[in-house]
Design an enzyme around this catalytic site. Structure first.
Site, PDB file in Angstrom:
ATOM      1  N   ASN A   9       0.868  -1.172   0.000  1.00  0.00           N
ATOM      2  CA  ASN A   9       0.000   0.000   0.000  1.00  0.00           C
ATOM      3  C   ASN A   9       0.909   1.227   0.000  1.00  0.00           C
ATOM      4  O   ASN A   9       1.489   1.561   1.027  1.00  0.00           O
ATOM      5  CB  ASN A   9      -0.899  -0.024   1.253  1.00  0.00           C
ATOM      6  CG  ASN A   9      -1.732   1.244   1.377  1.00  0.00           C
ATOM      7  OD1 ASN A   9      -1.777   2.070   0.462  1.00  0.00           O
ATOM      8  ND2 ASN A   9      -2.393   1.406   2.522  1.00  0.00           N
ATOM      9  N   LYS A  11       0.163   4.279  -0.289  1.00  0.00           N
ATOM     10  CA  LYS A  11      -0.453   5.473   0.308  1.00  0.00           C
ATOM     11  C   LYS A  11      -0.182   6.680  -0.607  1.00  0.00           C
ATOM     12  O   LYS A  11      -0.113   6.520  -1.822  1.00  0.00           O
ATOM     13  CB  LYS A  11       0.035   5.660   1.748  1.00  0.00           C
ATOM     14  CG  LYS A  11      -0.162   4.364   2.574  1.00  0.00           C
ATOM     15  CD  LYS A  11       0.016   4.525   4.047  1.00  0.00           C
ATOM     16  CE  LYS A  11      -0.201   3.182   4.733  1.00  0.00           C
ATOM     17  NZ  LYS A  11      -0.096   3.244   6.185  1.00  0.00           N
ATOM     18  N   HIS A  94      -9.590   1.134   5.060  1.00  0.00           N
ATOM     19  CA  HIS A  94      -8.283   1.345   5.694  1.00  0.00           C
ATOM     20  C   HIS A  94      -8.467   2.320   6.857  1.00  0.00           C
ATOM     21  O   HIS A  94      -9.248   3.266   6.767  1.00  0.00           O
ATOM     22  CB  HIS A  94      -7.274   1.903   4.673  1.00  0.00           C
ATOM     23  CG  HIS A  94      -5.885   1.887   5.218  1.00  0.00           C
ATOM     24  ND1 HIS A  94      -5.430   2.841   6.107  1.00  0.00           N
ATOM     25  CD2 HIS A  94      -4.862   1.020   5.041  1.00  0.00           C
ATOM     26  CE1 HIS A  94      -4.174   2.544   6.442  1.00  0.00           C
ATOM     27  NE2 HIS A  94      -3.812   1.445   5.811  1.00  0.00           N
ATOM     28  N   GLU A  96      -6.781   4.719   7.893  1.00  0.00           N
ATOM     29  CA  GLU A  96      -6.552   6.143   7.582  1.00  0.00           C
ATOM     30  C   GLU A  96      -7.790   6.734   6.911  1.00  0.00           C
ATOM     31  O   GLU A  96      -8.114   7.903   7.124  1.00  0.00           O
ATOM     32  CB  GLU A  96      -5.289   6.289   6.717  1.00  0.00           C
ATOM     33  CG  GLU A  96      -4.031   6.060   7.548  1.00  0.00           C
ATOM     34  CD  GLU A  96      -2.848   5.473   6.792  1.00  0.00           C
ATOM     35  OE1 GLU A  96      -2.838   5.531   5.549  1.00  0.00           O
ATOM     36  OE2 GLU A  96      -1.932   4.945   7.458  1.00  0.00           O
ATOM     37  N   GLU A 166      -5.276  -4.893  10.585  1.00  0.00           N
ATOM     38  CA  GLU A 166      -4.272  -3.852  10.778  1.00  0.00           C
ATOM     39  C   GLU A 166      -4.551  -3.128  12.090  1.00  0.00           C
ATOM     40  O   GLU A 166      -5.376  -2.200  12.131  1.00  0.00           O
ATOM     41  CB  GLU A 166      -4.329  -2.835   9.629  1.00  0.00           C
ATOM     42  CG  GLU A 166      -3.987  -3.417   8.288  1.00  0.00           C
ATOM     43  CD  GLU A 166      -3.417  -2.362   7.337  1.00  0.00           C
ATOM     44  OE1 GLU A 166      -2.286  -2.556   6.883  1.00  0.00           O
ATOM     45  OE2 GLU A 166      -4.081  -1.350   7.081  1.00  0.00           O
ATOM     46  N   GLY A 172       2.494   2.383  10.832  1.00  0.00           N
ATOM     47  CA  GLY A 172       3.439   3.488  10.684  1.00  0.00           C
ATOM     48  C   GLY A 172       4.138   3.893  11.968  1.00  0.00           C
ATOM     49  O   GLY A 172       4.779   4.939  12.040  1.00  0.00           O
ATOM     50  N   SER A 211       3.510  -1.969  10.417  1.00  0.00           N
ATOM     51  CA  SER A 211       4.959  -2.022  10.635  1.00  0.00           C
ATOM     52  C   SER A 211       5.558  -3.395  10.318  1.00  0.00           C
ATOM     53  O   SER A 211       6.498  -3.823  10.989  1.00  0.00           O
ATOM     54  CB  SER A 211       5.315  -1.580  12.060  1.00  0.00           C
ATOM     55  OG  SER A 211       4.920  -0.233  12.272  1.00  0.00           O
TER      56      SER A 211
HETATM   57  P1  13P Z   1       3.031   0.432   7.682  1.00  0.00           P
HETATM   58  O1  13P Z   1       3.527  -0.861   7.114  1.00  0.00           O
HETATM   59  O2  13P Z   1       3.759   1.642   7.174  1.00  0.00           O
HETATM   60  O3  13P Z   1       2.912   0.385   9.168  1.00  0.00           O
HETATM   61  O4  13P Z   1       1.526   0.618   7.118  1.00  0.00           O
HETATM   62  C1  13P Z   1       0.649  -0.446   7.237  1.00  0.00           C
HETATM   63  C2  13P Z   1      -0.547  -0.094   6.454  1.00  0.00           C
HETATM   64  O5  13P Z   1      -1.312   0.779   6.801  1.00  0.00           O
HETATM   65  C3  13P Z   1      -0.787  -0.834   5.211  1.00  0.00           C
HETATM   66  O6  13P Z   1      -2.056  -0.584   4.711  1.00  0.00           O
END
Ligand code: 13P
Length: 248
Positions: A9, A11, A94, A96, A166, A172, A211
Site C-alpha cells: 500500500n 499510500k 483502511h 486512515e 491492521e 506506521g 509495521s
Molecule cells: P506500515 O507498514 O507503514 O505500518 O503501514 C501499514 C498499512 O497501513 C498498510 O495498509
C-alpha cells in the site's frame, strides 16, 4: 492449503517517475511463483503502472473505491473506472480512511459491494486502536467492522474477498504486533467467519498489516492464520518489499 498474498500500500507517496521505477524493480525481482503479490498505488498512477505490470504476476490494486456506481460524486473514483485499468484489488476501510476521511462501517460495506460488482477483490481492513485494545474491546471492534459488511453483502461475498487485520497502533509506528498477538486476532477472525461458513473461513486470505518489515515478516507469516501481509512503508522500496514477499 491457502495461497499467500502480499500487498503493498503505497499510500500518498512518490512521483510518477519513482512509482514507475519501484514497480519495475518489483517485477524484476519476483522470481518463482511462490505467492500472490499486488501493489495498491495512488489513483493517478494507475494507467502507467497498469501498462508496466501487464503480463507480469504483479497485480494492481487501488487504495479505495467509491461507494456508488457513478454519478454526481465529485472527487470519487468508481469501481468500473478502476476495472478499466486492470485493478484486481481495492482496499476498503483502511484505518486512515476511517479516521481522517470519515469512511464509516456503512460506507465501507457499500465500497466492498461496489468493488465486487466489477469483479474487483475487496481487501477489507479491520483493526482496533490502542485505546480500544487497552479497554479489551479488540474483538468487539472487529465484530462490528465485519458485521457491517456481512449484514449488507452476505457471508457468501467473502468467497471473493480478502481481510487485512491492521491494528491501528501498529500502523506506521514501528510497533509491530507480536507474532502471537497478530495470530490471536487472525484466529479470532477465522473462527468468527467459521461460525457462519466453515468453507469460507478455511479459504479466505487474512493478511497482517502494521509495521511489517523484512526482519519481522518471517515470524508473522509462519503463524497458522496469517496468510500474508499488507505492507505500507516497507513497500516503498523494491528490495525491502521483495524481501518481505520472499519471507512467505
Ligand atoms: P506500515 O507498514 O507503514 O505500518 O503501514 C501499514 C498499512 O497501513 C498498510 O495498509
Amino acid at each position: 492449503m491457502r495461497r499467500s498474498l502480499v500487498v503493498g500500500n503505497w499510500k500518498m507517496n512518490g512521483t510518477l517517475e519513482s512509482a514507475e521505477l519501484l514497480a519495475k524493480g518489483i517485477v524484476a525481482g519476483l522470481g518463482s511463483d511462490i505467492a500472490d503479490i499486488a501493489i495498491c498505488v495512488p489513483y493517478v498512477y494507475l494507467p502507467n503502472i497498469s501498462a508496466l505490470v501487464k503480463d507480469s504476476p504483479l497485480a494492481l490494486g487501488s487504495q479505495n473505491v467509491a461507494d456508488k456506481p457513478l454519478g454526481a460524486f465529485t472527487g470519487e473514483i468508481s469501481a468500473a473506472m478502476l476495472k478499466e485499468f486492470n485493478c484486481q484489488y481495492a482496499l476498503v476501510g483502511h484505518s486512515e480512511r476511517r479516521s481522517y476521511y470519515g469512511d464509516t462501517n456503512e460506507s465501507v460495506a457499500a465500497r466492498f459491494c461496489q468493488a465486487q460488482e466489477q469483479n474487483i477483490i475487496p481487501v477489507l481492513c479491520v483493526g482496533e486502536t490502542l485505546e480500544q485494545r487497552e479497554q479489551d474491546q479488540t474483538f468487539a471492534v472487529i465484530n462490528e467492522q465485519l458485521d457491517a459488511v456481512i449484514n449488507v453483502a452476505g457471508i457468501a461475498a467473502f468467497n471473493t474477498a480478502v481481510i487485512a487485520y491492521e491494528p491501528v497502533w501498529a500502523i506506521g509506528t514501528g510497533k509491530t504486533a507480536s507474532d502471537e498477538q497478530a495470530q490471536e486476532v487472525h484466529h479470532y477472525i477465522r473462527q468468527y467467519l467459521a461460525a457462519k461458513d466453515q468453507t469460507i473461513a478455511d479459504k479466505i486470505q487474512i493478511l497482517y498489516g502494521g509495521s511489517a518489515k523484512p526482519d519481522n515478516a518471517k515470524g508473522l507469516f509462519a503463524m497458522p492464520d496469517i496468510d500474508g501481509g499488507l505492507i505500507g512503508g516497507a513497500s516503498l522500496d523494491a528490495e525491502s518489499f521483495l524481501k518481505i514477499f520472499h519471507s512467505i
